[in-house]
Design a protein around this motif. Structure first.
Motif, PDB file in Angstrom:
ATOM      1  N   TYR A   1       0.831  -1.201   0.000  1.00  0.00           N
ATOM      2  CA  TYR A   1       0.000   0.000   0.000  1.00  0.00           C
ATOM      3  C   TYR A   1       0.869   1.256   0.000  1.00  0.00           C
ATOM      4  CZ  TYR A   1      -4.140  -2.819   0.621  1.00  0.00           C
ATOM      5  OH  TYR A   1      -5.156  -3.727   0.431  1.00  0.00           O
ATOM      6  N   PRO A   2       0.582   2.192  -0.924  1.00  0.00           N
ATOM      7  CA  PRO A   2       1.450   3.353  -1.086  1.00  0.00           C
ATOM      8  C   PRO A   2       1.029   4.553  -0.250  1.00  0.00           C
ATOM      9  CG  PRO A   2      -0.133   3.280  -2.876  1.00  0.00           C
ATOM     10  CD  PRO A   2      -0.425   2.091  -1.992  1.00  0.00           C
ATOM     11  N   GLY A   3       2.026   5.271   0.239  1.00  0.00           N
ATOM     12  CA  GLY A   3       1.820   6.588   0.824  1.00  0.00           C
ATOM     13  C   GLY A   3       2.632   7.570   0.010  1.00  0.00           C
ATOM     14  N   LEU A   4       1.969   8.460  -0.723  1.00  0.00           N
ATOM     15  CA  LEU A   4       2.650   9.343  -1.666  1.00  0.00           C
ATOM     16  C   LEU A   4       3.177  10.586  -0.961  1.00  0.00           C
ATOM     17  CD1 LEU A   4       3.373   9.753  -4.647  1.00  0.00           C
ATOM     18  CD2 LEU A   4       1.179  10.955  -4.916  1.00  0.00           C
ATOM     19  N   ARG A   5       4.498  10.790  -1.050  1.00  0.00           N
ATOM     20  CA  ARG A   5       5.146  11.979  -0.499  1.00  0.00           C
ATOM     21  C   ARG A   5       6.170  12.473  -1.511  1.00  0.00           C
ATOM     22  NH1 ARG A   5       6.265   9.529   5.573  1.00  0.00           N
ATOM     23  NH2 ARG A   5       4.164   9.862   6.414  1.00  0.00           N
ATOM     24  N   GLY A   6       5.856  13.587  -2.143  1.00  0.00           N
ATOM     25  CA  GLY A   6       6.768  14.128  -3.139  1.00  0.00           C
ATOM     26  C   GLY A   6       6.962  13.163  -4.298  1.00  0.00           C
ATOM     27  N   ASP A   7       8.217  12.853  -4.612  1.00  0.00           N
ATOM     28  CA  ASP A   7       8.545  11.986  -5.744  1.00  0.00           C
ATOM     29  C   ASP A   7       8.620  10.514  -5.365  1.00  0.00           C
ATOM     30  OD1 ASP A   7       8.780  14.222  -7.415  1.00  0.00           O
ATOM     31  OD2 ASP A   7      10.889  14.505  -6.881  1.00  0.00           O
ATOM     32  N   PHE A   8       8.245  10.186  -4.115  1.00  0.00           N
ATOM     33  CA  PHE A   8       8.404   8.812  -3.646  1.00  0.00           C
ATOM     34  C   PHE A   8       7.100   8.235  -3.119  1.00  0.00           C
ATOM     35  CE2 PHE A   8      12.666  10.564  -3.390  1.00  0.00           C
ATOM     36  CZ  PHE A   8      13.462   9.528  -3.866  1.00  0.00           C
ATOM     37  N   VAL A   9       7.029   6.911  -3.225  1.00  0.00           N
ATOM     38  CA  VAL A   9       5.973   6.133  -2.594  1.00  0.00           C
ATOM     39  C   VAL A   9       6.571   5.477  -1.354  1.00  0.00           C
ATOM     40  CG1 VAL A   9       4.547   4.068  -2.799  1.00  0.00           C
ATOM     41  CG2 VAL A   9       4.666   5.693  -4.691  1.00  0.00           C
ATOM     42  N   TYR A  10       5.964   5.706  -0.201  1.00  0.00           N
ATOM     43  CA  TYR A  10       6.438   5.122   1.059  1.00  0.00           C
ATOM     44  C   TYR A  10       5.537   3.958   1.441  1.00  0.00           C
ATOM     45  CZ  TYR A  10       9.561   9.091   1.747  1.00  0.00           C
ATOM     46  OH  TYR A  10      10.569  10.026   1.604  1.00  0.00           O
ATOM     47  N   ASN A  11       6.131   2.966   2.094  1.00  0.00           N
ATOM     48  CA  ASN A  11       5.391   1.767   2.453  1.00  0.00           C
ATOM     49  C   ASN A  11       6.019   1.144   3.698  1.00  0.00           C
ATOM     50  OD1 ASN A  11       5.700  -1.535   1.913  1.00  0.00           O
ATOM     51  ND2 ASN A  11       3.614  -0.764   1.712  1.00  0.00           N
ATOM     52  N   PHE A  12       5.171   0.565   4.538  1.00  0.00           N
ATOM     53  CA  PHE A  12       5.671  -0.206   5.680  1.00  0.00           C
ATOM     54  C   PHE A  12       5.326  -1.660   5.434  1.00  0.00           C
ATOM     55  CE2 PHE A  12       5.414  -1.997   9.993  1.00  0.00           C
ATOM     56  CZ  PHE A  12       6.723  -1.736  10.377  1.00  0.00           C
ATOM     57  N   TRP A  13       6.344  -2.538   5.513  1.00  0.00           N
ATOM     58  CA  TRP A  13       6.189  -3.924   5.073  1.00  0.00           C
ATOM     59  C   TRP A  13       6.666  -4.892   6.151  1.00  0.00           C
ATOM     60  CZ3 TRP A  13       3.962  -6.140   0.924  1.00  0.00           C
ATOM     61  CH2 TRP A  13       4.277  -7.470   0.624  1.00  0.00           C
ATOM     62  N   THR A  14       5.844  -5.889   6.442  1.00  0.00           N
ATOM     63  CA  THR A  14       6.236  -6.965   7.350  1.00  0.00           C
ATOM     64  C   THR A  14       6.106  -8.302   6.630  1.00  0.00           C
ATOM     65  OG1 THR A  14       3.993  -7.180   8.227  1.00  0.00           O
ATOM     66  CG2 THR A  14       5.498  -5.708   9.418  1.00  0.00           C
ATOM     67  N   ASP A  15       6.967  -9.238   6.999  1.00  0.00           N
ATOM     68  CA  ASP A  15       6.880 -10.596   6.480  1.00  0.00           C
ATOM     69  C   ASP A  15       7.617 -11.522   7.447  1.00  0.00           C
ATOM     70  OD1 ASP A  15       9.622 -10.278   5.921  1.00  0.00           O
ATOM     71  OD2 ASP A  15       9.245  -9.756   3.831  1.00  0.00           O
ATOM     72  N   ALA A  16       7.797 -12.789   7.055  1.00  0.00           N
ATOM     73  CA  ALA A  16       8.419 -13.759   7.951  1.00  0.00           C
ATOM     74  C   ALA A  16       9.843 -13.368   8.320  1.00  0.00           C
ATOM     75  CB  ALA A  16       8.407 -15.145   7.304  1.00  0.00           C
TER      76      ALA A  16
END
Length: 254
Positions: free
Chosen positions: A48-63
């Motif tokens: 899921y994207p969070g748009l800030r300026g020229d970048f897409v930010y994301n917080f990701w968890t996995d195993a």
């Protein structure tokens, strides 16, 4: 009752234990647990994207990263469908270095460049969190703004000024356990010297600080909730809060 009182916490702990025991005893528990875990660890999930300026930010968890990675990719790369993610903050690594079970609770970044952010970190996922200033280009925490562990909220006014709602000490919280006072804090000065901008009552649910963007303009907001279903939203005008002319049961979305 006391929100953090021994009686309330003991009662919640006992019911939690009963619930876990009942769930684990169900014949379908192991299969459901495995299926849900596989979904939560799947690489096919939408980042899921969070748009800030020229970048897409994301917080990701996995195993491999159970506490998660705060990361970003260029908008162009993200839209291409197979982005190369740049890790900004590894929460598992931070927790190991500091020997704290940190959980990431979000970030508030300074527009329009978004090079400085306030990172929220809580112990074990609790509501209360500490806030640390983070320099995005160097991917490091800096010796700047810091708010101790509390159920805080804040907004950037400019690079050297914050709007902060936190636990300011004795009498600063509502009966619900949330901050009731919002202050303006200037970089380089003690947090205790911050100037009061708005104050609610101890009987309120709480008072929060926030911000919104309208084009190239940042709007600084104070949300006052005297009850769960009613509230007033204020915007700062020349440094003073001005109430928006909205019904008390309206719930503005920033």
């Amino acid at each position: 009752e006391e929100v953090e009182g021994d009686r309330a916490l003991s009662w919640a702990g006992e019911l939690n234990a009963e619930t876990v025991t009942a769930l684990e005893a169900h014949p379908a528990y192991d299969d459901l647990y495995g299926d849900i875990l596989a979904v939560l660890n799947s690489d096919d999930r939408i980042a899921y994207p969070g748009l800030r300026g020229d970048f897409v930010y994301n917080f990701w968890t996995d195993a491999d990263n159970p506490r998660g990675l705060w990361r970003r990719a260029s908008v162009e790369d993200y839209l291409a469908g197979d982005p190369t993610w740049e890790t900004l903050l590894d929460i598992d690594k931070l927790g190991a270095e500091e020997n704290v079970n940190w959980a990431y609770k979000g970030s508030t970044c300074l527009a329009p460049d978004y090079d400085r952010c306030l990172i929220r970190l809580s112990r074990g996922g609790a509501d209360a969190a500490e806030l640390r200033e983070f320099d995005v280009p160097s991917k490091t925490f800096v010796d700047g703004f810091y708010v101790p562990e509390a159920k805080s909220s804040l907004a950037w006014i400019d690079a050297n000024t914050l709007l902060v709602s936190t636990d300011w000490g004795e009498g600063a919280l509502t009966d619900s356990g949330y901050p009731r006072i919002v202050k303006r804090w200037t970089r380089g000065t003690p947090l205790d010297d911050a100037e009061t901008v708005y104050e609610g009552a101890t009987s309120d649910v709480g008072v929060w600080a926030a911000s919104a963007r309208m084009g190239t303009t940042s709007i600084h907001v104070i949300a006052h909730r005297p009850s769960f279903y009613e509230g007033t939203t204020y915007v700062l005008s020349d440094g003073a809060p001005v109430a928006l002319d909205l019904p008390m049961d309206a719930d503005p979305s920033l």
